[in-house]
Scaffold this motif. Structure first.
Motif, PDB file in Angstrom:
ATOM      1  N   GLU A  11      -2.210  -3.938  -9.112  1.00 13.70           N
ATOM      2  CA  GLU A  11      -3.305  -4.884  -9.301  1.00 13.70           C
ATOM      3  C   GLU A  11      -3.240  -5.989  -8.249  1.00 13.70           C
ATOM      4  O   GLU A  11      -2.196  -6.583  -8.042  1.00 13.70           O
ATOM      5  N   PHE A  12      -4.349  -6.210  -7.582  1.00 15.19           N
ATOM      6  CA  PHE A  12      -4.480  -7.257  -6.582  1.00 15.19           C
ATOM      7  C   PHE A  12      -5.358  -8.371  -7.134  1.00 15.19           C
ATOM      8  O   PHE A  12      -6.100  -8.172  -8.095  1.00 15.19           O
ATOM      9  N   THR A  13      -5.330  -9.527  -6.493  1.00 22.97           N
ATOM     10  CA  THR A  13      -6.310 -10.578  -6.769  1.00 22.97           C
ATOM     11  C   THR A  13      -7.243 -10.668  -5.571  1.00 22.97           C
ATOM     12  O   THR A  13      -6.882 -10.300  -4.452  1.00 22.97           O
ATOM     13  N   ALA A  14      -8.445 -11.153  -5.823  1.00 23.47           N
ATOM     14  CA  ALA A  14      -9.442 -11.283  -4.761  1.00 23.47           C
ATOM     15  C   ALA A  14     -10.387 -12.425  -5.111  1.00 23.47           C
ATOM     16  O   ALA A  14     -10.709 -12.634  -6.278  1.00 23.47           O
ATOM     17  N   SER A  15     -10.821 -13.145  -4.104  1.00 23.53           N
ATOM     18  CA  SER A  15     -11.753 -14.248  -4.341  1.00 23.53           C
ATOM     19  C   SER A  15     -13.195 -13.764  -4.421  1.00 23.53           C
ATOM     20  O   SER A  15     -14.038 -14.421  -5.020  1.00 23.53           O
ATOM     21  N   ASN A  16     -13.509 -12.615  -3.820  1.00 25.95           N
ATOM     22  CA  ASN A  16     -14.870 -12.096  -3.797  1.00 25.95           C
ATOM     23  C   ASN A  16     -14.814 -10.583  -4.019  1.00 25.95           C
ATOM     24  O   ASN A  16     -14.478  -9.829  -3.105  1.00 25.95           O
ATOM     25  N   LEU A  17     -15.152 -10.152  -5.229  1.00 26.85           N
ATOM     26  CA  LEU A  17     -15.036  -8.730  -5.560  1.00 26.85           C
ATOM     27  C   LEU A  17     -16.015  -7.860  -4.787  1.00 26.85           C
ATOM     28  O   LEU A  17     -15.673  -6.738  -4.383  1.00 26.85           O
ATOM     29  N   GLU A  18     -17.217  -8.340  -4.558  1.00 23.92           N
ATOM     30  CA  GLU A  18     -18.198  -7.540  -3.811  1.00 23.92           C
ATOM     31  C   GLU A  18     -17.720  -7.304  -2.377  1.00 23.92           C
ATOM     32  O   GLU A  18     -17.819  -6.198  -1.851  1.00 23.92           O
ATOM     33  N   SER A  43      -9.972   3.856  -7.382  1.00 21.44           N
ATOM     34  CA  SER A  43      -9.323   5.163  -7.377  1.00 21.44           C
ATOM     35  C   SER A  43      -9.523   5.760  -5.990  1.00 21.44           C
ATOM     36  O   SER A  43     -10.097   5.123  -5.108  1.00 21.44           O
ATOM     37  N   ASN A  44      -9.052   6.978  -5.800  1.00 18.88           N
ATOM     38  CA  ASN A  44      -9.124   7.659  -4.526  1.00 18.88           C
ATOM     39  C   ASN A  44      -8.266   6.963  -3.466  1.00 18.88           C
ATOM     40  O   ASN A  44      -8.579   6.975  -2.286  1.00 18.88           O
ATOM     41  N   SER A  45      -7.165   6.336  -3.927  1.00 17.46           N
ATOM     42  CA  SER A  45      -6.307   5.576  -3.016  1.00 17.46           C
ATOM     43  C   SER A  45      -4.862   6.071  -2.999  1.00 17.46           C
ATOM     44  O   SER A  45      -4.030   5.490  -2.317  1.00 17.46           O
ATOM     45  N   GLY A  46      -4.548   7.084  -3.790  1.00 14.84           N
ATOM     46  CA  GLY A  46      -3.182   7.559  -3.908  1.00 14.84           C
ATOM     47  C   GLY A  46      -2.490   7.032  -5.154  1.00 14.84           C
ATOM     48  O   GLY A  46      -1.546   7.620  -5.648  1.00 14.84           O
ATOM     49  N   VAL A  47      -2.933   5.889  -5.653  1.00 10.85           N
ATOM     50  CA  VAL A  47      -2.451   5.302  -6.895  1.00 10.85           C
ATOM     51  C   VAL A  47      -3.622   4.536  -7.504  1.00 10.85           C
ATOM     52  O   VAL A  47      -4.460   4.010  -6.778  1.00 10.85           O
ATOM     53  N   GLU A  48      -3.708   4.526  -8.816  1.00  9.58           N
ATOM     54  CA  GLU A  48      -4.772   3.770  -9.475  1.00  9.58           C
ATOM     55  C   GLU A  48      -4.478   2.282  -9.359  1.00  9.58           C
ATOM     56  O   GLU A  48      -3.321   1.867  -9.314  1.00  9.58           O
ATOM     57  N   GLY A  49      -5.526   1.472  -9.340  1.00  4.38           N
ATOM     58  CA  GLY A  49      -5.325   0.036  -9.253  1.00  4.38           C
ATOM     59  C   GLY A  49      -6.596  -0.727  -9.530  1.00  4.38           C
ATOM     60  O   GLY A  49      -7.611  -0.156  -9.932  1.00  4.38           O
ATOM     61  N   GLY A  50      -6.535  -2.033  -9.308  1.00  2.00           N
ATOM     62  CA  GLY A  50      -7.693  -2.870  -9.539  1.00  2.00           C
ATOM     63  C   GLY A  50      -7.575  -4.204  -8.836  1.00  2.00           C
ATOM     64  O   GLY A  50      -6.521  -4.561  -8.296  1.00  2.00           O
ATOM     65  N   PHE A  51      -8.680  -4.922  -8.835  1.00  2.00           N
ATOM     66  CA  PHE A  51      -8.756  -6.276  -8.304  1.00  2.00           C
ATOM     67  C   PHE A  51      -9.256  -7.204  -9.395  1.00  2.00           C
ATOM     68  O   PHE A  51     -10.278  -6.928 -10.033  1.00  2.00           O
ATOM     69  N   GLU A  52      -8.534  -8.294  -9.607  1.00  2.00           N
ATOM     70  CA  GLU A  52      -8.957  -9.330 -10.538  1.00  2.00           C
ATOM     71  C   GLU A  52      -9.463 -10.510  -9.735  1.00  2.00           C
ATOM     72  O   GLU A  52      -8.815 -10.957  -8.789  1.00  2.00           O
ATOM     73  N   LYS A  53     -10.631 -11.021 -10.110  1.00  2.00           N
ATOM     74  CA  LYS A  53     -11.199 -12.175  -9.416  1.00  2.00           C
ATOM     75  C   LYS A  53     -10.369 -13.417  -9.732  1.00  2.00           C
ATOM     76  O   LYS A  53      -9.998 -13.667 -10.874  1.00  2.00           O
ATOM     77  N   SER A  54     -10.089 -14.189  -8.680  1.00  2.00           N
ATOM     78  CA  SER A  54      -9.311 -15.409  -8.845  1.00  2.00           C
ATOM     79  C   SER A  54      -9.833 -16.475  -7.897  1.00  2.00           C
ATOM     80  O   SER A  54     -10.127 -16.187  -6.743  1.00  2.00           O
ATOM     81  N   GLU A  55      -9.940 -17.677  -8.403  1.00  2.00           N
ATOM     82  CA  GLU A  55     -10.348 -18.813  -7.569  1.00  2.00           C
ATOM     83  C   GLU A  55      -9.137 -19.496  -6.932  1.00  2.00           C
ATOM     84  O   GLU A  55      -9.284 -20.322  -6.047  1.00  2.00           O
ATOM     85  N   LYS A  56      -7.937 -19.144  -7.394  1.00  2.00           N
ATOM     86  CA  LYS A  56      -6.711 -19.737  -6.869  1.00  2.00           C
ATOM     87  C   LYS A  56      -6.426 -19.204  -5.475  1.00  2.00           C
ATOM     88  O   LYS A  56      -6.804 -18.079  -5.134  1.00  2.00           O
TER      89      LYS A  56
END
Length: 114
Positions: A11-18, A43-56
């Motif tokens: 799981e990664f964090t990101a300031s702008n999901l789009e 998906s389609n990256s070799g491992v499942e994952g995600g991005f959570e939006k963060s303002e930090k």
């Protein structure tokens, strides 16, 4: 099939999901699924994952997520061997998880679909 004690999700964090979706779709052909305005899985990256939006400000934006059927038993072992629980067990769509730091301060999470 999920396997106990294996890295199961990142799981990664990101300031702008789009913007992050556009980048990884175009550069690496990852596929995304939106889960509300603050989370997107990939998906389609070799491992499942995600991005959570963060303002930090992002200083280490990666969360490695391990799988374990029995969250309570692994949580007890983590504490026994000098890890620290940073987020108690909580529910989310698809399961439950908690976060911890290892003795060096690295934060990881453990999830279960039980």
């Amino acid at each position: 099939m999920n396997t106990n004690n294996h890295i199961n999700y990142i799981e990664f964090t990101a300031s702008n999901l789009e913007k992050i979706k556009t980048f990884y779709t175009n550069a690496f052909e990852w596929v995304f699924t939106d889960y509300g305005p603050n989370y997107v899985a990939f998906s389609n990256s070799g491992v499942e994952g995600g991005f959570e939006k963060s303002e930090k400000k992002i200083k280490n934006g990666v969360l490695v997520v391990l799988y374990r059927e029995d969250l309570e038993s692994i949580q007890n072992l983590i504490v026994k061997f000098e890890g620290k629980i940073t987020k108690n067990i909580f529910s989310f769509p698809g399961g439950r998880r908690f976060h911890f730091t290892d003795p060096s301060g690295n934060e990881l999470a453990v999830w279960s679909d039980n």
